[in-house]
Design a protein around this motif. Structure first.
Motif, PDB file in Angstrom:
ATOM      1  N   VAL A  95       2.924   4.647  14.359  1.00 51.60           N
ATOM      2  CA  VAL A  95       3.701   3.893  13.500  1.00 51.60           C
ATOM      3  C   VAL A  95       3.996   2.419  14.405  1.00 51.60           C
ATOM      4  O   VAL A  95       4.264   2.597  15.626  1.00 51.60           O
ATOM      5  CB  VAL A  95       5.345   4.213  13.466  1.00 51.60           C
ATOM      6  N   THR A  96       3.464   1.523  13.876  1.00 52.24           N
ATOM      7  CA  THR A  96       3.521   0.075  14.466  1.00 52.24           C
ATOM      8  C   THR A  96       4.877  -0.101  14.690  1.00 52.24           C
ATOM      9  O   THR A  96       5.762  -0.310  13.905  1.00 52.24           O
ATOM     10  CB  THR A  96       2.860  -1.082  13.712  1.00 52.24           C
ATOM     11  N   THR A  97       5.119  -0.779  16.044  1.00 48.95           N
ATOM     12  CA  THR A  97       6.484  -1.306  16.729  1.00 48.95           C
ATOM     13  C   THR A  97       6.389  -2.783  16.756  1.00 48.95           C
ATOM     14  O   THR A  97       5.625  -3.156  17.622  1.00 48.95           O
ATOM     15  CB  THR A  97       6.794  -0.388  17.821  1.00 48.95           C
ATOM     16  N   TRP A  98       7.516  -3.391  16.413  1.00 48.12           N
ATOM     17  CA  TRP A  98       7.713  -4.667  16.389  1.00 48.12           C
ATOM     18  C   TRP A  98       9.177  -4.909  17.115  1.00 48.12           C
ATOM     19  O   TRP A  98       9.965  -4.407  16.792  1.00 48.12           O
ATOM     20  CB  TRP A  98       7.445  -5.658  15.203  1.00 48.12           C
ATOM     21  N   ALA A  99       9.368  -5.771  18.066  1.00 50.92           N
ATOM     22  CA  ALA A  99      10.517  -6.128  18.793  1.00 50.92           C
ATOM     23  C   ALA A  99      11.056  -7.599  18.555  1.00 50.92           C
ATOM     24  O   ALA A  99      10.222  -8.557  18.611  1.00 50.92           O
ATOM     25  CB  ALA A  99      10.378  -5.725  20.253  1.00 50.92           C
ATOM     26  N   LEU A 100      12.196  -7.581  18.174  1.00 54.76           N
ATOM     27  CA  LEU A 100      13.102  -8.847  18.136  1.00 54.76           C
ATOM     28  C   LEU A 100      13.979  -8.915  19.146  1.00 54.76           C
ATOM     29  O   LEU A 100      14.905  -8.187  19.193  1.00 54.76           O
ATOM     30  CB  LEU A 100      13.547  -9.473  16.920  1.00 54.76           C
ATOM     31  N   ARG A 108       0.611  -1.289  -0.086  1.00 56.42           N
ATOM     32  CA  ARG A 108      -0.012  -0.032   0.072  1.00 56.42           C
ATOM     33  C   ARG A 108       0.889   1.177   0.077  1.00 56.42           C
ATOM     34  O   ARG A 108       0.404   2.544   0.032  1.00 56.42           O
ATOM     35  CB  ARG A 108      -0.964   0.030   1.178  1.00 56.42           C
ATOM     36  N   GLY A 109       2.186   0.982   0.012  1.00 52.94           N
ATOM     37  CA  GLY A 109       3.087   2.191  -0.123  1.00 52.94           C
ATOM     38  C   GLY A 109       3.490   2.750   1.222  1.00 52.94           C
ATOM     39  O   GLY A 109       4.268   3.634   1.492  1.00 52.94           O
ATOM     40  N   GLN A 110       3.277   1.994   2.567  1.00 52.28           N
ATOM     41  CA  GLN A 110       4.056   2.147   3.782  1.00 52.28           C
ATOM     42  C   GLN A 110       5.615   1.848   3.620  1.00 52.28           C
ATOM     43  O   GLN A 110       5.945   1.274   2.696  1.00 52.28           O
ATOM     44  CB  GLN A 110       3.362   1.495   4.850  1.00 52.28           C
ATOM     45  N   ARG A 111       6.465   2.089   4.472  1.00 54.81           N
ATOM     46  CA  ARG A 111       7.699   1.893   4.727  1.00 54.81           C
ATOM     47  C   ARG A 111       7.797   0.989   6.065  1.00 54.81           C
ATOM     48  O   ARG A 111       7.191   1.268   7.145  1.00 54.81           O
ATOM     49  CB  ARG A 111       8.071   3.262   4.721  1.00 54.81           C
ATOM     50  N   LEU A 112       8.964   0.299   5.825  1.00 52.88           N
ATOM     51  CA  LEU A 112       9.618  -0.322   6.927  1.00 52.88           C
ATOM     52  C   LEU A 112      10.891   0.306   7.669  1.00 52.88           C
ATOM     53  O   LEU A 112      11.815   0.772   6.666  1.00 52.88           O
ATOM     54  CB  LEU A 112      10.019  -1.713   6.731  1.00 52.88           C
ATOM     55  N   LEU A 113      10.880   0.857   8.757  1.00 59.19           N
ATOM     56  CA  LEU A 113      11.956   1.227   9.524  1.00 59.19           C
ATOM     57  C   LEU A 113      12.624   0.206  10.336  1.00 59.19           C
ATOM     58  O   LEU A 113      11.737  -0.608  10.981  1.00 59.19           O
ATOM     59  CB  LEU A 113      11.800   2.716  10.138  1.00 59.19           C
ATOM     60  N   ALA A 114      13.919   0.139  10.443  1.00 60.86           N
ATOM     61  CA  ALA A 114      14.840  -0.831  11.287  1.00 60.86           C
ATOM     62  C   ALA A 114      15.686  -0.326  11.910  1.00 60.86           C
ATOM     63  O   ALA A 114      16.903   0.590  11.268  1.00 60.86           O
ATOM     64  CB  ALA A 114      14.988  -2.283  10.448  1.00 60.86           C
ATOM     65  N   LEU A 126       8.094  -0.190  12.317  1.00 58.85           N
ATOM     66  CA  LEU A 126       9.376  -0.180  12.890  1.00 58.85           C
ATOM     67  C   LEU A 126       9.761  -1.417  13.835  1.00 58.85           C
ATOM     68  O   LEU A 126       8.964  -1.537  14.632  1.00 58.85           O
ATOM     69  CB  LEU A 126       9.502   1.404  13.933  1.00 58.85           C
ATOM     70  N   ILE A 127      10.784  -2.078  13.223  1.00 60.84           N
ATOM     71  CA  ILE A 127      11.207  -3.021  13.967  1.00 60.84           C
ATOM     72  C   ILE A 127      12.668  -2.967  14.324  1.00 60.84           C
ATOM     73  O   ILE A 127      13.456  -2.328  13.910  1.00 60.84           O
ATOM     74  CB  ILE A 127      11.234  -4.327  12.985  1.00 60.84           C
ATOM     75  N   LEU A 128      12.558  -3.209  15.829  1.00 65.69           N
ATOM     76  CA  LEU A 128      13.720  -3.178  16.683  1.00 65.69           C
ATOM     77  C   LEU A 128      14.393  -4.431  17.159  1.00 65.69           C
ATOM     78  O   LEU A 128      13.687  -5.281  17.691  1.00 65.69           O
ATOM     79  CB  LEU A 128      13.320  -2.062  17.933  1.00 65.69           C
ATOM     80  N   LEU A 129      15.677  -4.443  16.902  1.00 62.84           N
ATOM     81  CA  LEU A 129      16.448  -5.869  17.478  1.00 62.84           C
ATOM     82  C   LEU A 129      17.380  -5.384  18.525  1.00 62.84           C
ATOM     83  O   LEU A 129      18.013  -4.672  18.472  1.00 62.84           O
ATOM     84  CB  LEU A 129      17.115  -6.515  16.100  1.00 62.84           C
ATOM     85  N   SER A 130      17.268  -6.221  19.520  1.00 64.59           N
ATOM     86  CA  SER A 130      18.154  -6.198  20.627  1.00 64.59           C
ATOM     87  C   SER A 130      18.060  -7.363  21.533  1.00 64.59           C
ATOM     88  O   SER A 130      17.063  -8.201  21.910  1.00 64.59           O
ATOM     89  CB  SER A 130      17.697  -4.833  21.747  1.00 64.59           C
ATOM     90  N   THR A 131      19.359  -8.000  21.577  1.00 65.48           N
ATOM     91  CA  THR A 131      19.181  -9.172  22.482  1.00 65.48           C
ATOM     92  C   THR A 131      19.043  -8.952  24.080  1.00 65.48           C
ATOM     93  O   THR A 131      18.331  -9.788  24.569  1.00 65.48           O
ATOM     94  CB  THR A 131      20.853  -9.949  22.280  1.00 65.48           C
ATOM     95  N   SER A 132      19.367  -7.783  24.402  1.00 64.46           N
ATOM     96  CA  SER A 132      18.986  -7.578  26.074  1.00 64.46           C
ATOM     97  C   SER A 132      17.706  -6.916  26.204  1.00 64.46           C
ATOM     98  O   SER A 132      17.036  -7.097  27.280  1.00 64.46           O
ATOM     99  CB  SER A 132      20.079  -6.673  26.627  1.00 64.46           C
ATOM    100  N   GLY A 133      17.038  -6.319  25.160  1.00 63.30           N
ATOM    101  CA  GLY A 133      15.909  -5.582  25.220  1.00 63.30           C
ATOM    102  C   GLY A 133      15.989  -4.408  26.071  1.00 63.30           C
ATOM    103  O   GLY A 133      14.993  -3.940  26.538  1.00 63.30           O
ATOM    104  N   LYS A 134      17.169  -3.795  26.472  1.00 65.00           N
ATOM    105  CA  LYS A 134      17.190  -2.772  27.215  1.00 65.00           C
ATOM    106  C   LYS A 134      17.745  -1.474  26.665  1.00 65.00           C
ATOM    107  O   LYS A 134      18.110  -0.447  27.412  1.00 65.00           O
ATOM    108  CB  LYS A 134      18.130  -3.409  28.296  1.00 65.00           C
ATOM    109  N   SER A 135      18.354  -1.380  25.291  1.00 66.50           N
ATOM    110  CA  SER A 135      19.057  -0.430  24.665  1.00 66.50           C
ATOM    111  C   SER A 135      18.144   0.982  24.970  1.00 66.50           C
ATOM    112  O   SER A 135      17.109   1.075  24.437  1.00 66.50           O
ATOM    113  CB  SER A 135      19.291  -0.686  23.396  1.00 66.50           C
ATOM    114  N   PRO A 136      18.668   2.058  25.179  1.00 64.38           N
ATOM    115  CA  PRO A 136      17.933   3.260  25.599  1.00 64.38           C
ATOM    116  C   PRO A 136      17.526   3.861  24.328  1.00 64.38           C
ATOM    117  O   PRO A 136      16.504   4.296  24.165  1.00 64.38           O
ATOM    118  CB  PRO A 136      18.817   4.128  26.411  1.00 64.38           C
TER     119      PRO A 136
END
Length: 242
Positions: A170-175, A73-79, A146-156
């Motif tokens: 903006v929808t946020t997903w975490a790995l 639909r023309g949206q964008r992924l930010l990572a 927006l997809i955010l990756l962090s092994t600790s899950g604590k990055s400020p």
């Protein structure tokens, strides 16, 4: 000869000394039993990471389908991510802008950490905790992901990015690695891999490829004409951005 050259030559001579090298065991492909055990243990620890992902396969599939529908639909992924997680995030955007398996149209995906001039300018002027949040403010539009990756899950800096994204719709997903953790709590949805950090990070790549499988399958459900038509419509409505 410079001092640096002398040091390098001394190092090479030390390595060339037979006593400095471990003996290769007969019939083995490794040089040290302790090292081989460490490698085997590491590989064994991949199994819990894979099993953790397998139990969340439905969410990974849903992410792939939803991401395809939004980008069509023309949206964008930010990572974004830090260190090794930055490399994983950039791997995902490369798969979308390039291709995963089969031939298809490119999709808009940006790795925020790869914007080196922006990252260093923002870090210098505002502090490293804002390097992603400010970019989300700049690039994020309602309906983006927006997809955010962090092994600790604590990055400020990732937590601040998630906070800004929520204000922009903006929808946020975490790995992440094992949960619970702050980043998973801050995002709309999360896949948490219950494993050691190194193995969790390896699991992130498997997760991203799994998402790409579902993504490509959903894109393939639309004919090439439909895809181009949807993207042209998005451009006419201002959904596509230069």
């Amino acid at each position: 000869m410079t001092p640096e050259s002398s040091l390098r030559e001394a190092d090479l001579q030390t390595l060339a000394t037979p006593s400095a090298l471990p003996a290769v065991l007969p019939g083995a492909t490794f040089v040290d039993p302790a090292s081989a055990d460490a490698v085997r243990i590491h590989l064994d620890n991949v199994v819990p990471a894979l099993e953790s992902l397998r139990s969340q396969s439905g969410r990974l599939a849903a992410w792939g389908v939803e991401l395809a529908q939004r980008l069509l639909r023309g949206q964008r992924l930010l990572a974004a991510g830090n260190g090794g997680s930055a490399a994983e995030a950039q791997h995902l955007t490369a798969e979308l802008v390039g291709r995963f398996d089969g031939e298809r149209v490119p999709f808009s995906a940006i790795s925020l950490h790869a914007e080196s001039s922006a990252v260093t300018a923002i870090a210098n002027d505002y502090g490293y905790d804002d390097v992603f949040a400010r970019q989300v403010r700049a690039h994020g539009r309602s309906g983006d992901v927006l997809i955010l990756l962090s092994t600790s899950g604590k990055s400020p800096n990732l937590l601040r990015a998630a906070e800004v994204a929520s204000r922009l719709n903006v929808t946020t997903w975490a790995l992440t690695g094992a949960g619970p953790n702050p980043l998973a709590d801050a995002c709309d949805e999360a896949v948490m891999i219950d494993a050691l950090n190194a193995n969790a990070q390896e699991g992130h790549l498997i997760a991203l490829h799994a998402i790409c499988r579902a993504f490509d399958l959903e894109v393939a459900r639309h004919s090439s004409t439909d895809v181009v038509g949807l993207q042209n419509l998005a451009l006419q409505k201002g959904g596509g951005r230069a």
